[in-house]
Design an enzyme around this catalytic site. Structure first.
Site, short mmCIF file in Angstrom:
data_model
loop_
_atom_site.label_atom_id
_atom_site.label_comp_id
_atom_site.label_asym_id
_atom_site.label_seq_id
_atom_site.Cartn_x
_atom_site.Cartn_y
_atom_site.Cartn_z
N SER A 1 0.93 -1.29 0.04
CA SER A 1 0.07 -0.13 -0.03
C SER A 1 1.09 1.24 -0.02
O SER A 1 2.13 1.14 0.05
CB SER A 1 -0.86 0.05 1.31
OG SER A 1 0.01 -0.04 2.22
N LYS A 2 0.30 2.34 -0.18
CA LYS A 2 1.05 3.61 -0.05
C LYS A 2 2.12 3.67 1.21
O LYS A 2 3.16 4.33 0.96
CB LYS A 2 -0.10 4.94 0.17
CG LYS A 2 -0.59 5.36 -1.06
CD LYS A 2 -0.54 6.94 -1.07
CE LYS A 2 -0.76 7.47 -2.44
NZ LYS A 2 -2.08 7.60 -2.74
#
Ligand code: GLU
Length: 496
Positions: free
Chosen positions: A256-257
């Site tokens: 994820s980010k």
């Protein structure tokens, strides 16, 4: 490289809903490598039939990212190919023809219930502890025939087979058996706006475009029984399915980010080299021999083998990518490194835009001093600026080496100035000899004397080797900077 293998046709089929992220770039890379390994083609198809999720500019960004990374497609938007157009929104006639074919076969039906009606019925069913709807014909309160006669809008749904099993033969995971009684509700193939859904459009296009290997993220596994049943309904041969494991973060969770799953352009802007990204990403979920890490793109093409993709998720670690980037930066010829570093210096206004020939020459002179330590191209401005411009006066505190005081630091700088002014040769050996002698004369440690000089010359406490730095800065400029620093420090003493 063909190994006697059939040339493969692979595809990347993104929906233009956002940037190209690291995780999807790995899918692009595996598709690209396999096509190149087998001497086949890699196709880009834009799956833009979900008009609600369409993001303007996303496609352009995506193509630009692929171009910058060096993973271009052989057929696709702008360049065309034998199966153009490659935007699904421009292929609606094709999907309608195929939908009609399925209607003729009696495996689909028109459902006139609106989304709101379906929602209401489902809510009621849940309240009654009943299963949600699986089939959507003649629902309570919906007279399909009457609505059809009135020309009402409808969705075309696939009448899923609910007995027996659907078998997926996946190249990586082997046989996966889905029990048809667990299948999802009859999926929509054509929406009421006339656009196909992903399932219909992707299957039709993969078939027409003669895609031999559908290599995609394994998050698509749950929808694959629908795809397989569609192949069966059309009577088409299935492609080879290759569901690649997800890219995970170092903590084992989906990337994820937070783990750095940002856009590829962000990575390039940060100064990661495309070839380092490609090399590192190839090793996420795939390996050549479980140990070789550094491989050129040509080697990756030659060695890439779908059978060595691991069924478990591969980990993306930004720190490891930094390590790869350092290796690739060290491997670049100085001219090439200069070419890649130049835009960063331009942006920081350290050189002119475009850089002059003299500036490029200067860059080629000083880059060898920092090449060993550079991990990102974007570090270049802060590492090299003082070779191009006189740095702002350093914080006086930095000029005072450990275990000395400001007055002593002024003396160090003045004595260094005098010692270096007297030199009529300006090379490594002469500088080293003179400055070591000065250290002894002052009764200090080299670390102390060299630190004061380093800060005076570069404006900071970390720089390339001191003598190399002085040679590159030149005698005249070195003397000016020493003098400026000594004066500023003496003034700050007088003030305080
Ligand atoms: N359009 C799908 C996506 O957005 C493609 C999935 C596939 O590769 O089949 O990812």
């Amino acid at each position: 490289m063909t190994d006697g293998i059939h040339p493969a046709r692979t595809r990347f089929a993104p929906s233009p809903t956002g940037f190209l992220h690291i995780g999807s770039l790995r899918t692009v890379l595996f598709n690209w490598l396999w096509a190149h390994h087998t001497g086949g083609q890699f196709i880009l198809r834009i799956e833009d039939t979900d008009r609600k999720r369409f993001v303007p500019g996303a496609e352009e960004q995506l193509i630009e990212s692929m171009q910058l990374i060096g993973l271009m497609y052989d057929e696709g938007p702008h360049i065309g190919g034998p199966y153009a157009p490659y935007h699904q929104s421009q292929r609606l006639d094709i999907y309608h023809q195929h939908a009609a074919e399925l209607e003729a076969k009696g495996v689909v039906y028109r459902s006139y219930a609106t989304a709101e009606e379906i929602e209401q019925i489902n809510a009621q069913r849940v309240a009654n502890k009943q299963e949600k709807l699986l089939s959507f014909r003649n629902l309570p309160g919906v007279d399909d025939a009457a609505r059809a006669a009135a020309g009402a809008p409808y969705t075309l749904r696939f009448n899923l087979r609910r007995e027996g099993q659907t078998v997926l033969n996946d190249l990586i995971r082997g046989q996966i058996v889905f029990d048809n009684s667990n299948l999802i509700p009859d999926p929509v193939l054509l929406k009421s706006d006339g656009y196909p859904t992903y399932a219909l459009a992707a299957i039709v296009d993969d078939h027409i475009m003669q895609i031999s290997h559908v290599l995609r993220a394994d998050e698509w596994l749950p929808s694959s029984p629908v795809h397989i049943q569609l192949y069966e309904a059309f009577g088409w041969e299935q492609p080879i399915w290759v569901h690649v494991p997800q890219v995970l973060g170092p903590d084992g969770k989906k990337l994820s980010k937070r783990h750095g799953d940002t856009s590829v352009t962000e990575y390039l802007k940060d100064g990661f080299l495309p070839e380092a990204i490609v090399n590192y990403l190839a090793l996420i979920g795939w390996s050549y021999d479980d140990k070789t890490e550094i491989m050129t793109t040509a080697e990756l093409i030659e060695r890439f083998d779908l059978n060595r993709i691991k069924p478990s998720g591969g980990v993306f670690d930004r720190e490891k990518l930094l390590h790869f980037n350092g290796v690739y930066l060290r491997g670049l010829a100085i001219d090439e490194l200069a070419r890649r570093v130049a835009p960063y210096l331009e942006q920081a206004a350290i050189v002119s835009s475009p850089p002059s020939t003299a500036e490029m020459q200067r860059l080629v002179e000083v880059l060898p001093l920092v090449q060993e330590r550079l991990k990102l191209l974007s570090e270049a401005p802060e590492t090299l600026d003082f070779f191009f411009q006189r740095p702002a006066l350093a914080d006086p505190k930095l000029l005072v080496p450990k275990k000395t005081d400001p007055a002593q630091a002024v003396v160090i700088l003045q004595r260094a100035h005098a010692a270096l002014a007297s030199l009529d040769q300006w090379d490594l050996a002469t500088l080293e000899e003179r400055l070591r002698a000065l250290t002894e004369e002052l009764g200090l440690k080299t670390g102390q004397v060299f630190m004061a000089i380093r800060v005076a010359i570069s404006g900071r406490t970390v720089s390339p080797g001191l003598f190399e730095t002085l040679v590159a800065v030149g005698q005249e400029e070195t003397l000016v900077r020493l003098d400026n620093a000594a004066t500023a420090l003496a003034q700050s003493l007088a003030v305080s």
